[in-house]
Design a protein around this motif. Sequence first.
Motif: not given
Length: 388
Positions: A5-6, A57-64, A136-138
Amino acid sequence: MAEFFTFIPQEMLTKLASLAGQELRLQWGFNEELTMLRETLLMVEALLRDADHPRHNQGEAVQRWVAKLEDIAYNADDLLDECRYEELRRQVEPRTRMDTTLNSLSLSKCRFRRRTARKIQKINESLEKLYKLAPGIGLVSASWPSANATTSHNRETYSFFDKDEENIIGREEVVSDIVTNLINSNSGQASHLSVLAIVGMGGLGKTTVAKLVCHDPKIEEHFDRKIWICISTDFQVMMILRRIWQSFKHGTAVEGKDELCKSLQQELKGKRYLLILDDVWCLESEKWEELINCLLNVTDRVGCNIIVTTRNVRVASTIESIVQAFSMREMDKLSNDQCWQILKNRAFPDGRAHINGDQEIIGKEIARRCAGLPLVAKVRANYTITKF
């Protein structure tokens, strides 16, 4: 590398903060728009604090989500460039076009202001929308402040240490220098009150340094009283004086400035105190002068000090123009090695975990991307541990 995660680059928030800055407000008069933008930006910046325990479990959502924030930041940067260009154009054009009338200049300025105000509003709306997606992404709680709500509550700090906050890296010398400065302040001077400003961008650890200074054994011994007040955006002199009084007399209300100052004078008589004003944004010299004068009137012992933490060097300059005894400490960024040490300590607090060569290469690259900000290093460590 891609699976790590960045977190939000500080440069994004710096661009947005620049757009919401005082210079644009003064030059172009975007008071209402910039006030709204700044309040929203404070909420977005709070994500750096609230992201310590996201749902993994929200890594991709946070990236976006971060990618969208980056787009907004670049739009803000472009708008700043437009404002700078327009200012330069107006400085040069009258010298080269002598036939330009005042009416045409005024019309051009009005059009530019309307166009820019709409762009600022659009950036603010995008930030608000992005913030509301964060729960929604924590990343944050689902609550959004009402129009009348103050942002200071969300930025409230306190003098107690958070987990791992006492184990600092790269700030030992800063803390030691400030402690020495405070203890030696006012030597041979007539002034009873000195001010030290700790200045630096968000995430550098100004509040943590102030806490470490506050709890240093030498400070504990030197000062009779220590008062911690988080100011944030709500700089009201009576509020500050009441908070000082409440730190001495819990539940005892005192009304009126005169009665309050007399009560403080009696309470502080013969005492040396340290007042910490954390997260200060106020640039109004009249308010600072009122506060300093009140404190000087209730202070009768040499060696009393105020620590001010702020992101804006202009706050420090405002204070310097008012007080006789003033000093400033600008916070530097950490080195990549220091950020790597924070990552390791945070991810493996017991120090027993073995890190192989590949993991160290990846970890040091993540540390490099922290841009020298200890807060970002701490946040990124929470995601790093799930991958090692």
